[in-house]
Design a protein around this motif. Sequence first.
Motif, PDB file in Angstrom:
ATOM      1  N   GLN A  79       0.832  -1.202   0.000  1.00 13.12           N
ATOM      2  CA  GLN A  79       0.000   0.000   0.000  1.00 13.12           C
ATOM      3  C   GLN A  79       0.868   1.254   0.000  1.00 13.12           C
ATOM      4  N   ASP A 128      -7.188  -3.153  -0.703  1.00 10.57           N
ATOM      5  CA  ASP A 128      -7.337  -3.851  -1.983  1.00 10.57           C
ATOM      6  C   ASP A 128      -6.833  -3.019  -3.170  1.00 10.57           C
ATOM      7  N   LYS A 136      -8.024  -0.484  -4.573  1.00  7.79           N
ATOM      8  CA  LYS A 136      -9.052  -0.008  -5.500  1.00  7.79           C
ATOM      9  C   LYS A 136      -9.378   1.469  -5.313  1.00  7.79           C
TER      10      LYS A 136
END
Length: 141
Positions: free
Chosen positions: A16, A56, A58
């Motif tokens: 991340q 995730d 997204k």
Amino acid sequence: MAKNKFHEGSGPSQRQLRVGETIRRALSEVLARADVHDPELNAMSITVGEVRTSPDLKIATAYVLPLGGRGQEDVIELLARNKSELRRLVARKLTLKFSPDLRFRLDRTFDQMDETRRMLAQDVVRRDANAADDDDADDAR
């Protein structure tokens, strides 16, 4: 009940952080080069302080601030209005399978630093800090 791999309070993963920094650099470059087809947005100098991604990958939330701090609400509106084009331009510079949805928030880091400096400059806080320093020096002897 299975535990979620990304439980609250665990902080962002290395992936991340890496993807967020890559998006931050790409977005900064796109904004600096005025690649967007919006003259109002291109007329502004915008700092991208940080990009945080969802686990995730997204969603990417960019923390931005116009140079000089003026027009903060306008910059968020302009970026949101051009979100699709920005997403497409940033995606070209990424090596991800999917391009994350971009969201924009004002970067309050500088406000927080100013507030911290103001608090530390107060006489009461300086006196207490000096007293703590004196106690530490006495303990070291």
